[in-house]
Design a protein around this motif. Sequence first.
Motif, PDB file in Angstrom:
ATOM      1  N   ASP A   1     -27.826  39.870 -39.350  1.00  0.00           N
ATOM      2  CA  ASP A   1     -27.558  39.482 -37.962  1.00  0.00           C
ATOM      3  C   ASP A   1     -28.644  38.502 -37.537  1.00  0.00           C
ATOM      4  O   ASP A   1     -29.768  38.888 -37.277  1.00  0.00           O
ATOM      5  N   ILE A   2     -28.281  37.210 -37.540  1.00  0.00           N
ATOM      6  CA  ILE A   2     -29.261  36.167 -37.250  1.00  0.00           C
ATOM      7  C   ILE A   2     -28.727  35.265 -36.131  1.00  0.00           C
ATOM      8  O   ILE A   2     -27.727  34.569 -36.314  1.00  0.00           O
ATOM      9  N   ASN A   3     -29.376  35.283 -34.970  1.00  0.00           N
ATOM     10  CA  ASN A   3     -29.038  34.377 -33.865  1.00  0.00           C
ATOM     11  C   ASN A   3     -27.545  34.316 -33.550  1.00  0.00           C
ATOM     12  O   ASN A   3     -26.929  33.261 -33.615  1.00  0.00           O
ATOM     13  N   SER A   4     -26.961  35.429 -33.223  1.00  0.00           N
ATOM     14  CA  SER A   4     -25.535  35.519 -32.851  1.00  0.00           C
ATOM     15  C   SER A   4     -24.580  35.209 -33.999  1.00  0.00           C
ATOM     16  O   SER A   4     -23.397  35.008 -33.789  1.00  0.00           O
ATOM     17  N   THR A   5     -25.088  35.147 -35.234  1.00  0.00           N
ATOM     18  CA  THR A   5     -24.229  35.018 -36.404  1.00  0.00           C
ATOM     19  C   THR A   5     -24.413  36.276 -37.246  1.00  0.00           C
ATOM     20  O   THR A   5     -25.524  36.600 -37.647  1.00  0.00           O
ATOM     21  N   VAL A   6     -23.316  36.974 -37.463  1.00  0.00           N
ATOM     22  CA  VAL A   6     -23.346  38.192 -38.263  1.00  0.00           C
ATOM     23  C   VAL A   6     -22.645  37.906 -39.585  1.00  0.00           C
ATOM     24  O   VAL A   6     -21.457  37.593 -39.600  1.00  0.00           O
ATOM     25  N   GLU A   7     -23.392  37.972 -40.683  1.00  0.00           N
ATOM     26  CA  GLU A   7     -22.836  37.792 -42.015  1.00  0.00           C
ATOM     27  C   GLU A   7     -22.770  39.154 -42.685  1.00  0.00           C
ATOM     28  O   GLU A   7     -23.777  39.848 -42.779  1.00  0.00           O
ATOM     29  N   VAL A   8     -21.579  39.518 -43.134  1.00  0.00           N
ATOM     30  CA  VAL A   8     -21.353  40.835 -43.712  1.00  0.00           C
ATOM     31  C   VAL A   8     -20.807  40.673 -45.122  1.00  0.00           C
ATOM     32  O   VAL A   8     -19.868  39.909 -45.344  1.00  0.00           O
ATOM     33  N   GLN A   9     -21.377  41.396 -46.061  1.00  0.00           N
ATOM     34  CA  GLN A   9     -20.840  41.429 -47.412  1.00  0.00           C
ATOM     35  C   GLN A   9     -20.429  42.861 -47.702  1.00  0.00           C
ATOM     36  O   GLN A   9     -21.229  43.785 -47.595  1.00  0.00           O
ATOM     37  N   VAL A  10     -19.147  43.023 -48.041  1.00  0.00           N
ATOM     38  CA  VAL A  10     -18.604  44.346 -48.320  1.00  0.00           C
ATOM     39  C   VAL A  10     -18.317  44.440 -49.813  1.00  0.00           C
ATOM     40  O   VAL A  10     -17.754  43.517 -50.405  1.00  0.00           O
ATOM     41  N   LYS A  11     -18.697  45.573 -50.412  1.00  0.00           N
ATOM     42  CA  LYS A  11     -18.450  45.807 -51.837  1.00  0.00           C
ATOM     43  C   LYS A  11     -17.796  47.166 -51.996  1.00  0.00           C
ATOM     44  O   LYS A  11     -18.177  48.126 -51.331  1.00  0.00           O
ATOM     45  N   GLY A  12     -16.795  47.233 -52.866  1.00  0.00           N
ATOM     46  CA  GLY A  12     -16.151  48.508 -53.162  1.00  0.00           C
ATOM     47  C   GLY A  12     -14.719  48.557 -52.682  1.00  0.00           C
ATOM     48  O   GLY A  12     -14.000  47.561 -52.732  1.00  0.00           O
ATOM     49  N   GLU A  13     -14.314  49.733 -52.216  1.00  0.00           N
ATOM     50  CA  GLU A  13     -12.941  49.956 -51.768  1.00  0.00           C
ATOM     51  C   GLU A  13     -12.926  50.286 -50.283  1.00  0.00           C
ATOM     52  O   GLU A  13     -13.785  51.009 -49.790  1.00  0.00           O
ATOM     53  N   ILE A  14     -11.925  49.736 -49.592  1.00  0.00           N
ATOM     54  CA  ILE A  14     -11.764  50.034 -48.167  1.00  0.00           C
ATOM     55  C   ILE A  14     -10.477  50.838 -48.023  1.00  0.00           C
ATOM     56  O   ILE A  14      -9.382  50.312 -48.220  1.00  0.00           O
ATOM     57  N   ASP A  15     -10.644  52.121 -47.717  1.00  0.00           N
ATOM     58  CA  ASP A  15      -9.487  53.016 -47.600  1.00  0.00           C
ATOM     59  C   ASP A  15      -9.756  54.032 -46.495  1.00  0.00           C
ATOM     60  O   ASP A  15     -10.713  53.895 -45.739  1.00  0.00           O
TER      61      ASP A  15
END
Length: 110
Positions: A9-23
């Motif tokens: 979360d840097i200066n109103s920019t949120v970078e998200v990296q998701v790994k795995g399974e979303i269930d």
Amino acid sequence: MNITIDVKDINSTVEVQVKGEIDAYTAPKLRESLFPLSEQANVSMVVDLTEVSYMDSTGLGVFVGLFKSVRAHNGEFKLIGLSERLRRLFDITGLADIIDIKSHAEGGLE
């Protein structure tokens, strides 16, 4: 079933990296991690799904909710790094028409 969520979360920019399974088991963790960030005014949220191997309708619901929350707070929401399989999931449901989505070939985190 595991999920890893890395957030910058840097200066109103949120970078998200998701790994795995979303269930149904991992979606609540994803929701709890990202919803507070989606409520920031004018936030720009980019979620990288390059290393997501599986997602069901519960995951779709999380992303619809995040999209709505970000937009309600005058922000921008983008999904990147979708595999062909995940892209098809968003296409079939019509979500690709409303959410900014880039495939593996189209982009990574800037």
